[in-house]
Design a protein around this motif. Structure first.
Motif, PDB file in Angstrom:
ATOM      1  N   MET A  33       0.821  -1.197   0.000  1.00  0.00           N
ATOM      2  CA  MET A  33       0.000   0.000   0.000  1.00  0.00           C
ATOM      3  C   MET A  33       0.863   1.258   0.000  1.00  0.00           C
ATOM      4  O   MET A  33       1.952   1.284   0.582  1.00  0.00           O
ATOM      5  CB  MET A  33      -0.928   0.015   1.225  1.00  0.00           C
ATOM      6  N   GLY A  34       0.342   2.323  -0.613  1.00  0.00           N
ATOM      7  CA  GLY A  34       1.011   3.608  -0.581  1.00  0.00           C
ATOM      8  C   GLY A  34       0.580   4.402   0.634  1.00  0.00           C
ATOM      9  O   GLY A  34       0.001   3.874   1.600  1.00  0.00           O
ATOM     10  N   GLU A  35       0.839   5.701   0.606  1.00  0.00           N
ATOM     11  CA  GLU A  35       0.459   6.553   1.729  1.00  0.00           C
ATOM     12  C   GLU A  35      -1.068   6.675   1.810  1.00  0.00           C
ATOM     13  O   GLU A  35      -1.786   6.517   0.828  1.00  0.00           O
ATOM     14  CB  GLU A  35       1.101   7.921   1.562  1.00  0.00           C
ATOM     15  N   ILE A  36      -1.524   7.021   3.002  1.00  0.00           N
ATOM     16  CA  ILE A  36      -2.952   7.240   3.249  1.00  0.00           C
ATOM     17  C   ILE A  36      -3.198   8.747   3.249  1.00  0.00           C
ATOM     18  O   ILE A  36      -2.465   9.514   3.898  1.00  0.00           O
ATOM     19  CB  ILE A  36      -3.371   6.615   4.583  1.00  0.00           C
ATOM     20  N   PHE A  37      -4.220   9.195   2.515  1.00  0.00           N
ATOM     21  CA  PHE A  37      -4.488  10.629   2.444  1.00  0.00           C
ATOM     22  C   PHE A  37      -5.994  10.854   2.465  1.00  0.00           C
ATOM     23  O   PHE A  37      -6.794   9.968   2.138  1.00  0.00           O
ATOM     24  CB  PHE A  37      -3.869  11.249   1.191  1.00  0.00           C
ATOM     25  N   LEU A  38      -6.385  12.051   2.901  1.00  0.00           N
ATOM     26  CA  LEU A  38      -7.795  12.428   2.973  1.00  0.00           C
ATOM     27  C   LEU A  38      -8.232  13.019   1.642  1.00  0.00           C
ATOM     28  O   LEU A  38      -7.509  13.811   1.033  1.00  0.00           O
ATOM     29  CB  LEU A  38      -8.025  13.442   4.105  1.00  0.00           C
ATOM     30  N   MET A  39      -9.425  12.628   1.179  1.00  0.00           N
ATOM     31  CA  MET A  39      -9.945  13.141  -0.075  1.00  0.00           C
ATOM     32  C   MET A  39     -11.407  13.511   0.102  1.00  0.00           C
ATOM     33  O   MET A  39     -12.143  12.878   0.868  1.00  0.00           O
ATOM     34  CB  MET A  39      -9.807  12.101  -1.191  1.00  0.00           C
ATOM     35  N   SER A  40     -11.798  14.561  -0.598  1.00  0.00           N
ATOM     36  CA  SER A  40     -13.198  14.989  -0.605  1.00  0.00           C
ATOM     37  C   SER A  40     -13.820  14.631  -1.946  1.00  0.00           C
ATOM     38  O   SER A  40     -13.167  14.736  -2.993  1.00  0.00           O
ATOM     39  CB  SER A  40     -13.286  16.507  -0.386  1.00  0.00           C
ATOM     40  N   PHE A  41     -15.092  14.207  -1.903  1.00  0.00           N
ATOM     41  CA  PHE A  41     -15.785  13.810  -3.123  1.00  0.00           C
ATOM     42  C   PHE A  41     -17.152  14.492  -3.182  1.00  0.00           C
ATOM     43  O   PHE A  41     -17.814  14.707  -2.141  1.00  0.00           O
ATOM     44  CB  PHE A  41     -15.965  12.298  -3.180  1.00  0.00           C
ATOM     45  N   LYS A  42     -17.578  14.801  -4.372  1.00  0.00           N
ATOM     46  CA  LYS A  42     -18.874  15.421  -4.594  1.00  0.00           C
ATOM     47  C   LYS A  42     -19.984  14.488  -4.107  1.00  0.00           C
ATOM     48  O   LYS A  42     -19.995  13.309  -4.420  1.00  0.00           O
ATOM     49  CB  LYS A  42     -19.044  15.733  -6.088  1.00  0.00           C
ATOM     50  N   GLY A  43     -20.884  15.051  -3.329  1.00  0.00           N
ATOM     51  CA  GLY A  43     -22.002  14.261  -2.829  1.00  0.00           C
ATOM     52  C   GLY A  43     -21.717  13.545  -1.530  1.00  0.00           C
ATOM     53  O   GLY A  43     -22.585  12.866  -0.998  1.00  0.00           O
ATOM     54  N   ILE A  44     -20.488  13.653  -1.002  1.00  0.00           N
ATOM     55  CA  ILE A  44     -20.117  12.998   0.264  1.00  0.00           C
ATOM     56  C   ILE A  44     -19.672  14.085   1.225  1.00  0.00           C
ATOM     57  O   ILE A  44     -18.715  14.832   0.935  1.00  0.00           O
ATOM     58  CB  ILE A  44     -19.013  11.951   0.059  1.00  0.00           C
ATOM     59  N   SER A  45     -20.338  14.198   2.364  1.00  0.00           N
ATOM     60  CA  SER A  45     -20.115  15.323   3.270  1.00  0.00           C
ATOM     61  C   SER A  45     -18.772  15.268   3.973  1.00  0.00           C
ATOM     62  O   SER A  45     -18.148  16.300   4.221  1.00  0.00           O
ATOM     63  CB  SER A  45     -21.249  15.368   4.307  1.00  0.00           C
ATOM     64  N   GLN A  46     -18.288  14.083   4.308  1.00  0.00           N
ATOM     65  CA  GLN A  46     -17.044  13.959   5.060  1.00  0.00           C
ATOM     66  C   GLN A  46     -15.901  13.548   4.144  1.00  0.00           C
ATOM     67  O   GLN A  46     -16.101  12.907   3.121  1.00  0.00           O
ATOM     68  CB  GLN A  46     -17.202  12.918   6.179  1.00  0.00           C
ATOM     69  N   GLN A  47     -14.691  13.971   4.566  1.00  0.00           N
ATOM     70  CA  GLN A  47     -13.499  13.509   3.853  1.00  0.00           C
ATOM     71  C   GLN A  47     -13.281  12.019   4.172  1.00  0.00           C
ATOM     72  O   GLN A  47     -13.550  11.557   5.288  1.00  0.00           O
ATOM     73  CB  GLN A  47     -12.268  14.310   4.270  1.00  0.00           C
ATOM     74  N   LEU A  48     -12.773  11.279   3.179  1.00  0.00           N
ATOM     75  CA  LEU A  48     -12.532   9.838   3.336  1.00  0.00           C
ATOM     76  C   LEU A  48     -11.044   9.544   3.271  1.00  0.00           C
ATOM     77  O   LEU A  48     -10.288  10.208   2.553  1.00  0.00           O
ATOM     78  CB  LEU A  48     -13.244   9.059   2.225  1.00  0.00           C
ATOM     79  N   LYS A  49     -10.629   8.530   4.049  1.00  0.00           N
ATOM     80  CA  LYS A  49      -9.234   8.084   4.011  1.00  0.00           C
ATOM     81  C   LYS A  49      -9.069   7.128   2.822  1.00  0.00           C
ATOM     82  O   LYS A  49      -9.726   6.091   2.756  1.00  0.00           O
ATOM     83  CB  LYS A  49      -8.838   7.380   5.303  1.00  0.00           C
ATOM     84  N   ILE A  50      -8.195   7.507   1.914  1.00  0.00           N
ATOM     85  CA  ILE A  50      -7.975   6.745   0.693  1.00  0.00           C
ATOM     86  C   ILE A  50      -6.510   6.304   0.637  1.00  0.00           C
ATOM     87  O   ILE A  50      -5.612   7.031   1.081  1.00  0.00           O
ATOM     88  CB  ILE A  50      -8.310   7.588  -0.560  1.00  0.00           C
ATOM     89  N   THR A  51      -6.274   5.118   0.124  1.00  0.00           N
ATOM     90  CA  THR A  51      -4.899   4.641  -0.048  1.00  0.00           C
ATOM     91  C   THR A  51      -4.728   4.125  -1.468  1.00  0.00           C
ATOM     92  O   THR A  51      -5.701   3.823  -2.166  1.00  0.00           O
ATOM     93  CB  THR A  51      -4.557   3.525   0.957  1.00  0.00           C
ATOM     94  N   GLU A  52      -3.467   4.020  -1.875  1.00  0.00           N
ATOM     95  CA  GLU A  52      -3.132   3.541  -3.217  1.00  0.00           C
ATOM     96  C   GLU A  52      -2.548   2.143  -3.130  1.00  0.00           C
ATOM     97  O   GLU A  52      -1.650   1.881  -2.316  1.00  0.00           O
ATOM     98  CB  GLU A  52      -2.122   4.474  -3.881  1.00  0.00           C
ATOM     99  N   VAL A  53      -3.068   1.225  -3.942  1.00  0.00           N
ATOM    100  CA  VAL A  53      -2.493  -0.113  -4.064  1.00  0.00           C
ATOM    101  C   VAL A  53      -1.333  -0.034  -5.054  1.00  0.00           C
ATOM    102  O   VAL A  53      -1.514   0.370  -6.208  1.00  0.00           O
ATOM    103  CB  VAL A  53      -3.537  -1.125  -4.551  1.00  0.00           C
ATOM    104  N   LEU A  54      -0.130  -0.405  -4.581  1.00  0.00           N
ATOM    105  CA  LEU A  54       1.061  -0.280  -5.423  1.00  0.00           C
ATOM    106  C   LEU A  54       1.354  -1.544  -6.211  1.00  0.00           C
ATOM    107  O   LEU A  54       1.550  -1.523  -7.413  1.00  0.00           O
ATOM    108  CB  LEU A  54       2.268   0.099  -4.565  1.00  0.00           C
ATOM    109  N   SER A  55       1.394  -2.680  -5.521  1.00  0.00           N
ATOM    110  CA  SER A  55       1.701  -3.939  -6.213  1.00  0.00           C
ATOM    111  C   SER A  55       1.366  -5.088  -5.295  1.00  0.00           C
ATOM    112  O   SER A  55       1.135  -4.911  -4.096  1.00  0.00           O
ATOM    113  CB  SER A  55       3.177  -4.005  -6.622  1.00  0.00           C
ATOM    114  N   ALA A  56       1.388  -6.302  -5.877  1.00  0.00           N
ATOM    115  CA  ALA A  56       1.133  -7.498  -5.069  1.00  0.00           C
ATOM    116  C   ALA A  56       2.397  -7.914  -4.358  1.00  0.00           C
ATOM    117  O   ALA A  56       3.490  -7.617  -4.805  1.00  0.00           O
ATOM    118  CB  ALA A  56       0.625  -8.620  -5.966  1.00  0.00           C
TER     119      ALA A  56
END
Length: 560
Positions: free
Chosen positions: A537-560
Motif C-alpha cells: 500500500m502507498g500513503e494514506i491521504f484524505l480526499m473529498s468527493f462530490k455528494g459525500i459530506s465527510q473527507q474519506l481516508k484513501i490509499t493507493e495499491v502499489l503492487s502485489a
C-alpha cells in the motif's frame, strides 16, 4: 406431383433389402474401425501403465539401495568427516553393489562432497535440485510418487532419489542415487509389441527401440509436434492418440511425460498399416462377395436419392454444422413437402439463434446469468440489495494519443486496451457491466470479491506497462475500487432494460477512478485493511468527493 413423406417411405420399402445390405457393410466396417481404434488406445494405455510400473520398480530399487547405504555406520562416519577424499572412498566402495549411474553425496548445505567417477569434481552447489533440497530439510523419499524426479546432467537423463544422512539426529549431508534412461529402457518398454518407443530429453533423443534411430526421422517428427509436446510437459499429462506422418508413412502416435524436474518425454509410434491390415482384408472379402448386390443398390440409390435422401441429408448436414458452432448455415429447401417445411423452419430458427448470439456480446456475464435464471418467467423492473465490489477504469492520455491520428487508429487502440481489460476481468471471475467511451465499469460478486478486484486491477496495470512497448504515445489507466451495498437489478422501461448496479458504493468507485492518476489504483483505507491478499500500500491521504459530506481516508495499491 407432390409426394408426402409417407409416400416416399412406401416407395423406399421396395428397395429395403438391397439398402440393408449396404448398411450392414457400412456398419461392419465402422464397428471394426472403432474396435481397432479402441485397441490402439488400449495398447497405448498399456504402454503408459508398463512405463509407470517400470519406473516404480526402478524407484523402489533406488530407495532400497539408498536406505541401505544411508544407514551404514561406516558410510555415515566418512560423511561426518566432511572430507571429499574420505567420502569418495565410500562412494566407490558402495557403488560396486548399488548398480546405479549416479552416486552423489553433499554436505548439509547441498555442497557436493563426492560423486561417482569424478574424484576431483566436488564443491558445486546442488541445493537447487528439488530432491536434494527436500533431503536437506529432513524429508525421506515419497513412497507414493505419481511421476519420478528427473535430473539432466550433460546429455544424460536420470531418475533420481535423495535421502538425508543423519548422525545423532542431526543431518550431516544428503545422498542421491540415480538410474539413467537409455536404449535399454526404450526396448524394455516396447517389449514384444509393435509399438516403438523414443525417449527425449530437451528435444534430444537419449533412448530408442528403433534399429536405426539416427536415420529414422524421429527427431524431425518430434520437432513438428512441438506444440503437443509443450502441452504434455506443461500439464504433466499424456496426449491423446493421434495420426501423423513420418517419412511418408502414417503412424498412430502417443506422447507422454517421463517425470518432473526436466523437459523429458517419450514418443510411442506404431504404423497405421500394421493396425489396419486386418480391417483391409475383411473389407476386401466382404466387398468381393457383395459386389453384385452393391451395383443394384447404387442404381436404386441414384434414382431414389434425388427425391428422398438428398433433402434429409442436406438438413442433417446443416444440423451438424450448427452443432459445431456454425450459425451462418443455410439449407436450401428443395421440396415442398414436410421436409421442405421443416427446412424452412430450421433456417428461421438459425436466424433467431444468430440474432440472440450477437445480442449476448452487448451484455455482461452477470446479465446473462440473470436472464438464464429468469428464463422460466417474466423479467420485471426492479432490483435487490447486494454487497459487491465495483471497479472503474479510465484511460489517461487519451487526448494526446488521439491528436493527429485517424479515427480508425484511435478506435483500434481503444478496443485493444478495453479488450485486454475485459479479458483480465473475466480471468478473476468479474463481469464487465458496460463501456462508456474510454471507461470500463466492472462488477465482482461472491466471496473474496474485493481481493479479486484488486488482483484484477494490479494485473491490468502490469499489462498496460507491457503494451507501452507497442504504443508510440504511452497510454495509462487510472482505477478506482470500492466495496459495499448496492442495488443490482433491471433499470429503465419494460421494453428497454439495463441490468446494472446503482447506489453510493458505485458512485464512490466512479469518483475514485476519476481521482486516480495515471497508473494509480485507489481504494478506501477501511476496505484495503480487510484484504485477504498481500499487497503493498502507498500513503494514506484524505480526499473529498462530490455528494459525500465527510473527507474519506484513501490509499493507493502499489503492487502485489
Amino acid at each position: 406431383m407432390k409426394l408426402s413423406i409417407q409416400t416416399k417411405l412406401f416407395i423406399a420399402l421396395s428397395g429395403l433389402t438391397i439398402l440393408i445390405l449396404a448398411g450392414v457393410l457400412y456398419l461392419v466396417t465402422d464397428a471394426l474401425s472403432n474396435k481397432i481404434e479402441e485397441k490402439i488406445i488400449n495398447d497405448f494405455n498399456n504402454t503408459q501403465s508398463i512405463f509407470t510400473q517400470q519406473q516404480r520398480l526402478i524407484y523402489d530399487r533406488l530407495v532400497e539401495s539408498i536406505y541401505l547405504i544411508g544407514e551404514n555406520s561406516t558410510f555415515k562416519a566418512n560423511v561426518a568427516l566432511q572430507d571429499p577424499a574420505s567420502v569418495y572412498f565410500s562412494v566407490t566402495e558402495f557403488a560396486q553393489f548399488a548398480k546405479v549411474d549416479l552416486f552423489t553425496v553433499t554436505d548439509p548445505d547441498g555442497i557436493v562432497l563426492a560423486r561417482l567417477g569424478e574424484e576431483t569434481n566436488f564443491g558445486d552447489d546442488l541445493s537447487y535440485r528439488s530432491t536434494v533440497f527436500s533431503a536437506m530439510n529432513g524429508n525421506d523419499p515419497d513412497p507414493t510418487i505419481t511421476w519420478p524426479e528427473l535430473w539432466g546432467i550433460g546429455d544424460n537423463l536420470l531418475q533420481v532419489v535423495s535421502l538425508p544422512i543423519y548422525a545423532n539426529e542431526s543431518i550431516i549431508g544428503t545422498l542421491s542415487l540415480g538410474a539413467r534412461f537409455s536404449d535399454y529402457e526404450a526396448q524394455q518398454l516396447k517389449g514384444k509389441t509393435k509399438i516403438d518407443i523414443n525417449i527425449f530429453y530437451k528435444d534430444r533423443l537419449v533412448g530408442s527401440s528403433l534399429a536405426h534411430p539416427a536415420t529414422s526421422g524421429i527427431q524431425h517428427f518430434a520437432s513438428q509436434n512441438k506444440a503437443i509436446i509443450d502441452t504434455v510437459l506443461k500439464y504433466t499429462m499424456p496426449s491423446p492418440a493421434f495420426i501423423d506422418s513420418l517419412k511418408g508413412t502414417e503412424y498412430y502416435t502417443f506422447i507422454s511425460p517421463l517425470g518432473i524436474g526436466e523437459d523429458a518425454y517419450f514418443i510411442a509410434t506404431v504404423p497405421t498399416s500394421e493396425e489396419l491390415s486386418i480391417l483391409r482384408n475383411i473389407q476386401s472379402n466382404i466387398f468381393g462377395t457383395a459386389g453384385g448386390f452393391l451395383v443394384v443398390t447404387l442404381i436404386f440409390a441414384f434414382v431414389l436419392g434425388r427425391n428422398f435422401s438428398r433433402p434429409i441429408l442436406n438438413l442433417a448436414d446443416g444440423m451438424d454444422k450448427v452443432k459445431s458452432g456454425n450459425l451462418e448455415t443455410y439449407v436450401d429447401p428443395t421440396t415442398k413437402d414436410e421436409i421442405g417445411r421443416l427446412t424452412v423452419t430450421f433456417n428461421e430458427m438459425i436466424t433467431g439463434l444468430r440474432e440472440r448470439l450477437h445480442l449476448t456480446k452487448y451484455v455482461g456475464s452477470h446479465t446473462m446469468a440473470m436472464v438464464q435464471k429468469s428464463s422460466a418467467g417474466e423479467v420485471a423492473l426492479g432490483g435487490e440489495r447486494h454487497n459487491l465490489t465495483v471497479l472503474f477504469s479510465d484511460v489517461r492520455g487519451f487526448t494526446a494519443y488521439s491528436e493527429n491520428r485517424d479515427p480508425e487508429e484511435v478506435i483500434n487502440m481503444l478496443n485493444r486496451y478495453l479488450g485486454f481489460q475485459a479479458e483480465i476481468v473475466d480471468k478473476f471471475n468479474g463481469s464487465v457491466d458496460k463501456f462508456v467511451g474510454d471507461e470500463m465499469f466492472a462488477l465482482f460478486t461472491g466471496e473474496n470479491s474485493t481481493d479479486r478486484a484488486v488482483q484484477c486491477a494490479i494485473e491490468i496495470q502490469k499489462r498496460v506497462m507491457l503494451e507501452h512497448t507497442n504504443d508510440p504515445v504511452p497510454i495509462h489507466i487510472g482505477i478506482g475500487i470500492n466495496y459495499g451495498p448496492a442495488i443490482l437489478g433491471n433499470m429503465g422501461a419494460m421494453n428497454r432494460m439495463d441490468y446494472t448496479a446503482l447506489g453510493a458504493t458505485v458512485n464512490l468507485g466512479a469518483r475514485l477512478c476519476g481521482s486516480a492518476k495515471a497508473g494509480q489504483i485507489l481504494v478506501p483505507k477501511e476496505i484495503a485493511e480487510k484484504l485477504n491478499i498481500k499487497v503493498k500500500m502507498g500513503e494514506i491521504f484524505l480526499m473529498s468527493f462530490k455528494g459525500i459530506s465527510q473527507q474519506l481516508k484513501i490509499t493507493e495499491v502499489l503492487s502485489a
